[in-house]
Scaffold this motif. Structure first.
Motif, PDB file in Angstrom:
ATOM      1  N   PRO A 219       0.821  -1.203   0.000  1.00 51.05           N
ATOM      2  CA  PRO A 219       0.000   0.000   0.000  1.00 51.05           C
ATOM      3  C   PRO A 219       0.859   1.258   0.000  1.00 51.05           C
ATOM      4  O   PRO A 219       2.087   1.178   0.117  1.00 51.05           O
ATOM      5  CB  PRO A 219      -0.800  -0.124   1.302  1.00 51.05           C
ATOM      6  N   ASN A 220       0.250   2.409  -0.110  1.00 48.06           N
ATOM      7  CA  ASN A 220       0.975   3.687  -0.064  1.00 48.06           C
ATOM      8  C   ASN A 220       1.811   3.762   1.192  1.00 48.06           C
ATOM      9  O   ASN A 220       1.341   3.414   2.271  1.00 48.06           O
ATOM     10  CB  ASN A 220      -0.015   4.867  -0.027  1.00 48.06           C
ATOM     11  N   GLY A 221       3.054   4.218   1.010  1.00 47.12           N
ATOM     12  CA  GLY A 221       3.904   4.427   2.181  1.00 47.12           C
ATOM     13  C   GLY A 221       4.525   3.163   2.748  1.00 47.12           C
ATOM     14  O   GLY A 221       5.149   3.191   3.808  1.00 47.12           O
ATOM     15  N   ALA A 222       4.385   2.051   2.040  1.00 46.76           N
ATOM     16  CA  ALA A 222       4.889   0.768   2.556  1.00 46.76           C
ATOM     17  C   ALA A 222       6.415   0.711   2.581  1.00 46.76           C
ATOM     18  O   ALA A 222       7.003  -0.024   3.369  1.00 46.76           O
ATOM     19  CB  ALA A 222       4.349  -0.382   1.707  1.00 46.76           C
ATOM     20  N   GLY A 223       7.060   1.482   1.682  1.00 47.63           N
ATOM     21  CA  GLY A 223       8.520   1.469   1.615  1.00 47.63           C
ATOM     22  C   GLY A 223       9.065   1.023   0.271  1.00 47.63           C
ATOM     23  O   GLY A 223      10.278   0.858   0.106  1.00 47.63           O
ATOM     24  N   LYS A 224       8.197   0.878  -0.719  1.00 49.92           N
ATOM     25  CA  LYS A 224       8.619   0.380  -2.038  1.00 49.92           C
ATOM     26  C   LYS A 224       9.628   1.309  -2.699  1.00 49.92           C
ATOM     27  O   LYS A 224      10.688   0.888  -3.148  1.00 49.92           O
ATOM     28  CB  LYS A 224       7.394   0.192  -2.963  1.00 49.92           C
ATOM     29  N   THR A 225       9.275   2.582  -2.769  1.00 49.41           N
ATOM     30  CA  THR A 225      10.153   3.535  -3.450  1.00 49.41           C
ATOM     31  C   THR A 225      11.475   3.680  -2.698  1.00 49.41           C
ATOM     32  O   THR A 225      12.541   3.791  -3.310  1.00 49.41           O
ATOM     33  CB  THR A 225       9.448   4.905  -3.575  1.00 49.41           C
ATOM     34  N   THR A 226      11.396   3.645  -1.389  1.00 54.92           N
ATOM     35  CA  THR A 226      12.619   3.735  -0.588  1.00 54.92           C
ATOM     36  C   THR A 226      13.524   2.546  -0.888  1.00 54.92           C
ATOM     37  O   THR A 226      14.742   2.707  -1.075  1.00 54.92           O
ATOM     38  CB  THR A 226      12.280   3.782   0.912  1.00 54.92           C
ATOM     39  N   LEU A 227      12.945   1.360  -0.976  1.00 53.61           N
ATOM     40  CA  LEU A 227      13.752   0.165  -1.240  1.00 53.61           C
ATOM     41  C   LEU A 227      14.426   0.260  -2.616  1.00 53.61           C
ATOM     42  O   LEU A 227      15.619  -0.024  -2.753  1.00 53.61           O
ATOM     43  CB  LEU A 227      12.877  -1.102  -1.148  1.00 53.61           C
TER      44      LEU A 227
HETATM   45  N1  ATP Z   1      12.513  11.849   2.283  1.00 54.35           N
HETATM   46  C1  ATP Z   1      11.735  11.349   3.231  1.00 54.35           C
HETATM   47  N2  ATP Z   1      11.770  11.842   4.494  1.00 54.35           N
HETATM   48  C2  ATP Z   1      11.008  11.327   5.461  1.00 54.35           C
HETATM   49  N3  ATP Z   1      10.161  10.310   5.299  1.00 54.35           N
HETATM   50  C3  ATP Z   1      10.051   9.776   4.064  1.00 54.35           C
HETATM   51  C4  ATP Z   1      10.835  10.272   2.967  1.00 54.35           C
HETATM   52  N4  ATP Z   1      10.530   9.548   1.875  1.00 54.35           N
HETATM   53  C5  ATP Z   1       9.603   8.637   2.265  1.00 54.35           C
HETATM   54  N5  ATP Z   1       9.304   8.776   3.572  1.00 54.35           N
HETATM   55  C6  ATP Z   1       8.390   7.945   4.384  1.00 54.35           C
HETATM   56  O1  ATP Z   1       8.851   6.610   4.366  1.00 54.35           O
HETATM   57  C7  ATP Z   1       7.758   5.707   4.243  1.00 54.35           C
HETATM   58  C8  ATP Z   1       7.930   4.849   2.979  1.00 54.35           C
HETATM   59  O2  ATP Z   1       7.758   5.669   1.822  1.00 54.35           O
HETATM   60  P1  ATP Z   1       7.921   5.137   0.345  1.00 54.35           P
HETATM   61  O3  ATP Z   1       7.812   6.294  -0.583  1.00 54.35           O
HETATM   62  O4  ATP Z   1       9.122   4.293   0.250  1.00 54.35           O
HETATM   63  O5  ATP Z   1       6.615   4.207   0.216  1.00 54.35           O
HETATM   64  P2  ATP Z   1       5.969   3.573  -1.095  1.00 54.35           P
HETATM   65  O6  ATP Z   1       5.644   2.174  -0.726  1.00 54.35           O
HETATM   66  O7  ATP Z   1       6.825   3.798  -2.269  1.00 54.35           O
HETATM   67  O8  ATP Z   1       4.642   4.411  -1.209  1.00 54.35           O
HETATM   68  P3  ATP Z   1       3.830   4.850  -2.552  1.00 54.35           P
HETATM   69  O9  ATP Z   1       3.121   3.608  -2.990  1.00 54.35           O
HETATM   70  O10 ATP Z   1       2.899   5.869  -1.994  1.00 54.35           O
HETATM   71  O11 ATP Z   1       4.807   5.377  -3.514  1.00 54.35           O
HETATM   72  C9  ATP Z   1       6.508   6.551   4.239  1.00 54.35           C
HETATM   73  O12 ATP Z   1       6.023   6.586   5.552  1.00 54.35           O
HETATM   74  C10 ATP Z   1       6.996   7.914   3.809  1.00 54.35           C
HETATM   75  O13 ATP Z   1       6.184   8.924   4.335  1.00 54.35           O
END
Ligand code: ATP
Length: 307
Positions: A38-46
């Protein structure tokens, strides 16, 4: 040796947000891996950590054996990344954009390869157009061409079909399959379950920075898959017979369809009891069908509870 190997990857952002919590993930060469969450799960961070654009707090990532931190150039060279946001020089041409990206990685020009790439992405007719003249969908195609310009072994697609039309989505899926035939490993993130269902060899589910499960898609669907039995009734039912109160049964289509969800791998699926009780209650049916539940049902079961 896996082509991507993440060991205990942890990311805490400066604001204290724990985005990745000791993620272990090994991706084999040539597979299509879908990371669902889901949104915010951490995908983009990974993805950012694996591609070296986000620094991890602890852990290690190797790309084809090269450590992303110690040997960044070697690791990054093997990766093509299509980020979520479109980032292009709007005054450059399509061809210029793609060849520039190839040059950045130190690859010699290869006009035949470039032509094939642009044709594969239906961009050839637009090769001399400037980015500013292109539609949103075309820009997305350029982003993909750009990521593939240096012939990477691994392609990351971060939510490739969010907001794109059906044609582009289909083209993208076809392209991904062709890439895999050519030995390219594809990792895509999505929250469209149908995309994972359509494309992936393996599926990983991530939520709150933790990998909840990694599984072969077919196996996952078999293992966790519930089935549905739908009975088309002779006469519509207003309510269920009392003997079936509390059963996971829904009446659909104005009472003309009775739908029962069950776990196909359970010792007792309840099917024979259901049919017996219906017969006892005088409920006749004209037809019946069973369907496997989709990956979406599985996903909602897994993440829904935690969300
Ligand atoms: N630069 C940042 N500083 C602080 N928190 C961040 C930053 N980037 C992401 N986050 C937080 O880290 C968590 C994971 O975010 P991420 O973007 O990796 O999720 P995601 O699974 O890719 O979500 P989406 O599907 O919405 O793209 C979220 O809680 C987000 O708010």
């Amino acid at each position: 040796m896996p082509i991507i190997d993440c060991v205990a990857v942890t990311k805490r952002y400066a604001n204290g947000q724990l985005a990745l919590d000791a993620v272990d993930l090994a991706i084999d060469k040539g597979e299509i891996f879908a990371l669902l969450g889901p949104n915010g799960a951490g995908k983009t961070t990974l993805i950012g950590v694996i591609c070296g654009t986000v620094s991890m707090t602890s852990g290690a990532v190797r790309v084809a054996g090269a450590d992303i931190q110690r040997d960044f150039r070697a690791a990054r060279y093997r990766i093509g990344l299509v980020p979520q946001e479109i980032a292009l020089d709007i005054f450059a041409t399509v061809r210029g954009t793609v060849s520039f990206s190839r040059r950045l990685f130190g690859r010699p020009p290869d006009p035949a390869f470039l032509e094939r790439l642009l044709r594969d992405l239906s961009l050839w007719e637009k090769r001399d157009s400037r980015i500013i003249e292109l539609s949103g969908g075309m820009k997305r195609r350029v982003m993909i061409a750009k990521a593939l310009a240096h012939e990477p072994e691994v392609l990351f697609l971060d939510e490739p079909t969010a907001g794109v039309d059906v044609n582009l989505r289909r083209d993208m899926w076809a392209l991904v399959r062709r890439l895999r035939e050519g030995g390219v490993t594809v990792i895509l993130t999505t929250h469209y379950i149908e995309e994972a269902e359509e494309m992936a060899d393996r599926v990983g589910v991530i939520d709150n920075g933790r990998i909840l499960l990694i599984e072969d898609k077919a196996q996952l669907m078999r293992k966790l898959g519930k089935r549905r039995l739908a009975l088309v009734l002779h006469r519509p039912l207003r309510a269920l017979p009392a003997s079936l109160a509390g059963w996971p049964i829904a009446l659909e289509d104005g009472g003309r369809r009775l739908v029962y969800s069950f776990d196909a791998s359970a010792d007792d699926t309840g099917l024979s009891t259901l049919l017996r009780r219906l017969a006892e209650a005088g409920v006749d049916f004209a037809d019946l069908e069973t369907t496997a539940s989709s990956l979406e049902d599985i996903f909602v079961d897994l993440v829904g509870g935690a969300a």
